[in-house]
Design a protein around this motif. Structure first.
Motif, PDB file in Angstrom:
ATOM      1  N   LYS A  88       0.847  -1.208   0.000  1.00  0.00           N
ATOM      2  CA  LYS A  88       0.000   0.000   0.000  1.00  0.00           C
ATOM      3  C   LYS A  88       0.876   1.250   0.000  1.00  0.00           C
ATOM      4  CE  LYS A  88      -4.082  -1.246   2.275  1.00  0.00           C
ATOM      5  NZ  LYS A  88      -4.692  -1.543   3.539  1.00  0.00           N
ATOM      6  N   GLU A  89       1.856   1.268   0.940  1.00  0.00           N
ATOM      7  CA  GLU A  89       2.741   2.443   1.059  1.00  0.00           C
ATOM      8  C   GLU A  89       3.456   2.744  -0.258  1.00  0.00           C
ATOM      9  OE1 GLU A  89       3.835   1.113   5.514  1.00  0.00           O
ATOM     10  OE2 GLU A  89       5.545   1.424   4.156  1.00  0.00           O
ATOM     11  N   GLN A  90       3.816   1.674  -0.970  1.00  0.00           N
ATOM     12  CA  GLN A  90       4.633   1.876  -2.166  1.00  0.00           C
ATOM     13  C   GLN A  90       3.785   2.019  -3.439  1.00  0.00           C
ATOM     14  OE1 GLN A  90       7.508  -1.345  -1.821  1.00  0.00           O
ATOM     15  NE2 GLN A  90       8.576  -0.313  -0.146  1.00  0.00           N
ATOM     16  N   GLY A  91       2.470   2.156  -3.275  1.00  0.00           N
ATOM     17  CA  GLY A  91       1.636   2.518  -4.420  1.00  0.00           C
ATOM     18  C   GLY A  91       0.898   1.375  -5.100  1.00  0.00           C
ATOM     19  N   ALA A  92       0.955   0.171  -4.532  1.00  0.00           N
ATOM     20  CA  ALA A  92       0.200  -0.935  -5.140  1.00  0.00           C
ATOM     21  C   ALA A  92      -1.263  -0.844  -4.698  1.00  0.00           C
ATOM     22  CB  ALA A  92       0.806  -2.269  -4.726  1.00  0.00           C
ATOM     23  N   ASP A  93      -2.099  -1.627  -5.358  1.00  0.00           N
ATOM     24  CA  ASP A  93      -3.523  -1.587  -5.058  1.00  0.00           C
ATOM     25  C   ASP A  93      -3.900  -2.891  -4.328  1.00  0.00           C
ATOM     26  OD1 ASP A  93      -6.231  -1.401  -5.120  1.00  0.00           O
ATOM     27  OD2 ASP A  93      -6.438  -1.531  -7.306  1.00  0.00           O
ATOM     28  N   VAL A  94      -4.143  -2.794  -3.014  1.00  0.00           N
ATOM     29  CA  VAL A  94      -4.504  -4.001  -2.255  1.00  0.00           C
ATOM     30  C   VAL A  94      -5.995  -4.271  -2.497  1.00  0.00           C
ATOM     31  CG1 VAL A  94      -4.588  -5.115   0.010  1.00  0.00           C
ATOM     32  CG2 VAL A  94      -2.666  -3.617  -0.579  1.00  0.00           C
ATOM     33  N   VAL A  95      -6.259  -5.190  -3.400  1.00  0.00           N
ATOM     34  CA  VAL A  95      -7.639  -5.478  -3.824  1.00  0.00           C
ATOM     35  C   VAL A  95      -8.360  -6.280  -2.748  1.00  0.00           C
ATOM     36  CG1 VAL A  95      -9.008  -6.670  -5.600  1.00  0.00           C
ATOM     37  CG2 VAL A  95      -6.880  -5.498  -6.229  1.00  0.00           C
ATOM     38  N   CYS A  96      -7.622  -7.166  -2.097  1.00  0.00           N
ATOM     39  CA  CYS A  96      -8.210  -7.985  -1.034  1.00  0.00           C
ATOM     40  C   CYS A  96      -7.171  -8.103   0.073  1.00  0.00           C
ATOM     41  CB  CYS A  96      -8.587  -9.346  -1.617  1.00  0.00           C
ATOM     42  SG  CYS A  96      -9.338 -10.436  -0.411  1.00  0.00           S
ATOM     43  N   ASP A  97      -7.546  -7.751   1.297  1.00  0.00           N
ATOM     44  CA  ASP A  97      -6.606  -7.747   2.422  1.00  0.00           C
ATOM     45  C   ASP A  97      -6.981  -8.888   3.370  1.00  0.00           C
ATOM     46  OD1 ASP A  97      -5.230  -7.249   4.830  1.00  0.00           O
ATOM     47  OD2 ASP A  97      -5.171  -5.096   4.440  1.00  0.00           O
ATOM     48  N   GLY A  98      -6.125  -9.879   3.477  1.00  0.00           N
ATOM     49  CA  GLY A  98      -6.409 -11.077   4.268  1.00  0.00           C
ATOM     50  C   GLY A  98      -6.608 -10.801   5.746  1.00  0.00           C
ATOM     51  N   ARG A  99      -6.211  -9.594   6.183  1.00  0.00           N
ATOM     52  CA  ARG A  99      -6.392  -9.269   7.600  1.00  0.00           C
ATOM     53  C   ARG A  99      -7.851  -8.955   7.915  1.00  0.00           C
ATOM     54  NH1 ARG A  99      -1.524  -5.051   7.637  1.00  0.00           N
ATOM     55  NH2 ARG A  99      -2.686  -4.510   5.759  1.00  0.00           N
ATOM     56  N   GLU A 100      -8.657  -8.837   6.862  1.00  0.00           N
ATOM     57  CA  GLU A 100     -10.087  -8.592   7.118  1.00  0.00           C
ATOM     58  C   GLU A 100     -10.849  -9.895   7.371  1.00  0.00           C
ATOM     59  OE1 GLU A 100     -11.214  -6.236   3.740  1.00  0.00           O
ATOM     60  OE2 GLU A 100      -9.880  -4.616   4.404  1.00  0.00           O
ATOM     61  N   HIS A 101     -10.162 -11.026   7.229  1.00  0.00           N
ATOM     62  CA  HIS A 101     -10.835 -12.311   7.495  1.00  0.00           C
ATOM     63  C   HIS A 101     -11.149 -12.419   8.989  1.00  0.00           C
ATOM     64  CE1 HIS A 101     -11.624 -16.587   7.825  1.00  0.00           C
ATOM     65  NE2 HIS A 101     -11.835 -16.573   6.519  1.00  0.00           N
ATOM     66  N   PRO A 102     -12.354 -12.924   9.345  1.00  0.00           N
ATOM     67  CA  PRO A 102     -12.717 -12.986  10.774  1.00  0.00           C
ATOM     68  C   PRO A 102     -11.757 -13.812  11.635  1.00  0.00           C
ATOM     69  CG  PRO A 102     -14.442 -13.944   9.337  1.00  0.00           C
ATOM     70  CD  PRO A 102     -13.442 -13.311   8.449  1.00  0.00           C
ATOM     71  N   LEU A 103     -11.040 -14.756  11.049  1.00  0.00           N
ATOM     72  CA  LEU A 103     -10.132 -15.574  11.878  1.00  0.00           C
ATOM     73  C   LEU A 103      -8.804 -14.865  12.158  1.00  0.00           C
ATOM     74  CD1 LEU A 103     -10.663 -19.174  10.423  1.00  0.00           C
ATOM     75  CD2 LEU A 103     -11.302 -18.341  12.697  1.00  0.00           C
ATOM     76  N   TYR A 104      -8.518 -13.805  11.390  1.00  0.00           N
ATOM     77  CA  TYR A 104      -7.276 -13.075  11.618  1.00  0.00           C
ATOM     78  C   TYR A 104      -7.369 -12.362  12.964  1.00  0.00           C
ATOM     79  CZ  TYR A 104      -3.504  -9.690  11.189  1.00  0.00           C
ATOM     80  OH  TYR A 104      -2.369  -8.946  11.421  1.00  0.00           O
ATOM     81  N   GLY A 105      -6.291 -12.445  13.728  1.00  0.00           N
ATOM     82  CA  GLY A 105      -6.310 -11.756  15.022  1.00  0.00           C
ATOM     83  C   GLY A 105      -6.797 -12.641  16.154  1.00  0.00           C
TER      84      GLY A 105
END
Ligand code: NAD
Length: 514
Positions: free
Chosen positions: A358-375
């Protein structure tokens, strides 16, 4: 059946499993570690520590080498037909215990059962290949190369050999190595990954049951201390390694400096080039399967899709629509398609590339950290897709080794090939197209050791050999298959004649054919 396989899981009074302890296997029996150092083994699905594994000292490695050295003369003198018989029995026992081994893999690595069974099936292929050792060890024979003189070539075992293996294939990669090594008449010491060591011990018990003599196969658990002693030990003749590139380079340089034969397979960044004529649905299915299977923790996983020309938008859309359907959950649940990552640290490192992207300008289309099991407690990360990645970005320059698929868009086929060939890794590369000529051109010019044409994970079958180019392999010979037999043997050429003593005379000239 053997001790380990029969032993029911120990439980506490309230039924919770107690902590297991993984020891070494030396001289045909379990040997408790004496170094006082141990590592932690986790169940990645729960995040809980389930076992301790002994970390060997140099002295414990020496004990395994001693046992292997003592066993070598009798094993190499054992007839090929008897060794073949043992190989068949190993093959059958592993086949019989597929599910037990798969359960161990799931409990320590986290991979889903179907994937674990796939790993074992691919390992079994290598054991089956090794049952063909009577054919594989045949040498050549030339009669009458000179008058009354015959020449023939033998292939003989090296002696004590060793294998150092990664966490991601705790059963298959050892089978890539030990089947051929011992079928050729060597003795073999396995140093498995400290993250998931139990499958190695289980295999050791199966080998013993199959009739492998004590000392022919040993397992030494541990870390750098054990590896460094293997690399330094004067009686270890050859080392096979599979793991990350920095360690592979170190193993190759240290082992060869110490006079050993070394094959060291390293990391990867496998590109899938998609030409504008490719079938979008077939390609998207292949990309999703190959990127996220085993949570992306495969050295042959597709990590970069190279979208050529105007195929990018449709392809990214087709991949994106498939992502919510990937079922993430515990490996032991038959409904799960993708399990957790191996450790919390690894999961966090993989996730960090999403922020960097993200910081370097790419487009994060799907972020695995949004999965309910993450965290939660398990080491889960959902599937991630990063579009519009460029070669300077950190996420492209490093092997991520997790469920993150990147898309690089290029204008032409030539740009795609240049991108792949400029990458320091050269393990696998695939092309998806309906154009046979383009596929043939790709196969001709791409710099990778294993190439797929409409096949995203081109792992060679056991009758060929496995290995990458560039920073994905250090050494001359690829692993398993015919090159594995070459690696584990050395050639001897015999020139013989049975002359009539009456024709003998002194001749100081250099021998030449007559
Ligand atoms: P790793 O390099 O961390 O560990 C591999 C082995 O080396 C383990 O047995 C480990 O105990 C040992 N080791 C680790 N650090 C060491 C050190 N400093 N000195 C000596 N030994 C050390 O790899 P990993 O994380 O277990 O496995 C994942 C890596 O393996 C990825 O890079 C993946 O691409 C690669 N891999 C490559 C292939 C291939 O065929 N090319 C196959 C599977 C995995």
């Amino acid at each position: 059946m053997t001790e380990l396989a029969e032993r029911p899981p120990a439980t506490t009074e309230n039924g919770a499993p107690t902590m297991g302890h993984v020891h070494h296997w030396i001289g045909g029996r379990i040997v408790e570690g004496s170094s006082g150092r141990v590592g932690k083994v986790y169940d990645p699905a729960t995040g809980r520590q389930t076992k301790e594994v002994d970390f060997a000292s140099s002295d414990e490695v020496d004990a395994a080498v001693h046992a292997a050295l003592a066993a070598f003369p009798a094993w190499r003198a054992t007839s090929i037909s008897k060794r073949t018989d043992v190989m068949f029995r190993i093959r059958n026992l592993v086949d019989q215990h597929r599910r037990d081994i798969a359960a161990l893999l799931t409990s320590e690595h986290g991979k889903v059962t179907s994937d674990a069974l796939g790993e074992i099936a691919r390992g079994l292929e290598n054991l089956e290949f090794a049952t063909g050792i009577p054919h594989l060890l045949k040498g050549g024979y030339s009669e009458q190369v000179s008058t009354g003189v015959d020449v023939y070539q033998l292939r003989q075992p090296l002696g004590v050999t060793a294998g150092i293996t990664p966490f991601n294939f705790p059963a298959m990669v050892p089978m890539w190595m030990f089947g051929n090594a011992i079928a050729c008449g060597n003795t073999f010491i396995l140093k498995p990954s400290e993250k998931d060591p139990s499958a190695a011990l289980f295999l050791a018990e199966l080998l013993a049951e199959a009739g492998v003599p004590d000392g022919v196969f040993s397992v030494i658990n541990g870390d750098k201390v054990a590896v460094d002693r293997i690399l330094a030990h004067p009686d270890v003749q050859a080392v096979s390694f599979v793991g990350s590139t920095p360690i592979a380079r170190y193993i190759y340089e240290t082992g060869t400096r110490n006079g050993k034969r070394v094959q060291a397979l390293g990391g990867a960044k496998n590109h899938m080039v998609v030409l504008p004529d490719a079938d979008i649905d077939l390609t998207a299915d292949a990309a999703v399967s190959a990127a996220y299977g085993s949570a992306g923790e495969r050295c042959m996983a597709i990590s970069v899709v190279v979208a050529v020309g105007d195929v990018g938008d449709a392809l990214v859309e087709a991949i994106k629509t498939r992502l919510p359907k990937v079922k993430v959950g515990p490996g032991s649940d038959p409904a799960s398609e993708m399990g957790p990552l191996v450790t919390r640290e690894h999961r966090d490192k993989v996730a960090s590339y999403l922020d960097k992207g993200k910081e370097q300008g790419a487009d994060v289309v799907c972020d695995g950290r949004e999965h309910p099991l993450y965290g939660g407690e398990g080491f889960y990360l959902g599937v991630s897709l990063i579009d519009r990645v460029t070669p300077e970005m950190d996420s492209y320059r490093n092997e991520i080794f997790g469920p993150v698929l990147e898309v690089v868009r290029v204008a032409t086929y030539a740009d795609a090939v240049k991108l792949v060939n400029d990458n320091p890794f050269g393990n696998g590369a695939a092309i998806f197209t309906r154009d046979g000529g383009a596929a043939r051109q790709f196969q001709f010019e791409v710099q990778a050791g294993m190439v797929g044409v409409n096949v995203p994970i081109p792992v060679p079958v056991a009758s060929y050999s496995f290995g990458g180019w560039k920073d994905s392999l250090f050494g001359d010979l690829h692993m398993y298959g015919p090159e594995g037999i070459q690696f584990y043997t050395r050639a001897k050429v015999v020139t013989s004649r049975w002359p009539d003593p009456g024709t003998s005379k002194v001749d100081l000239g250099f021998p030449r054919t007559r």
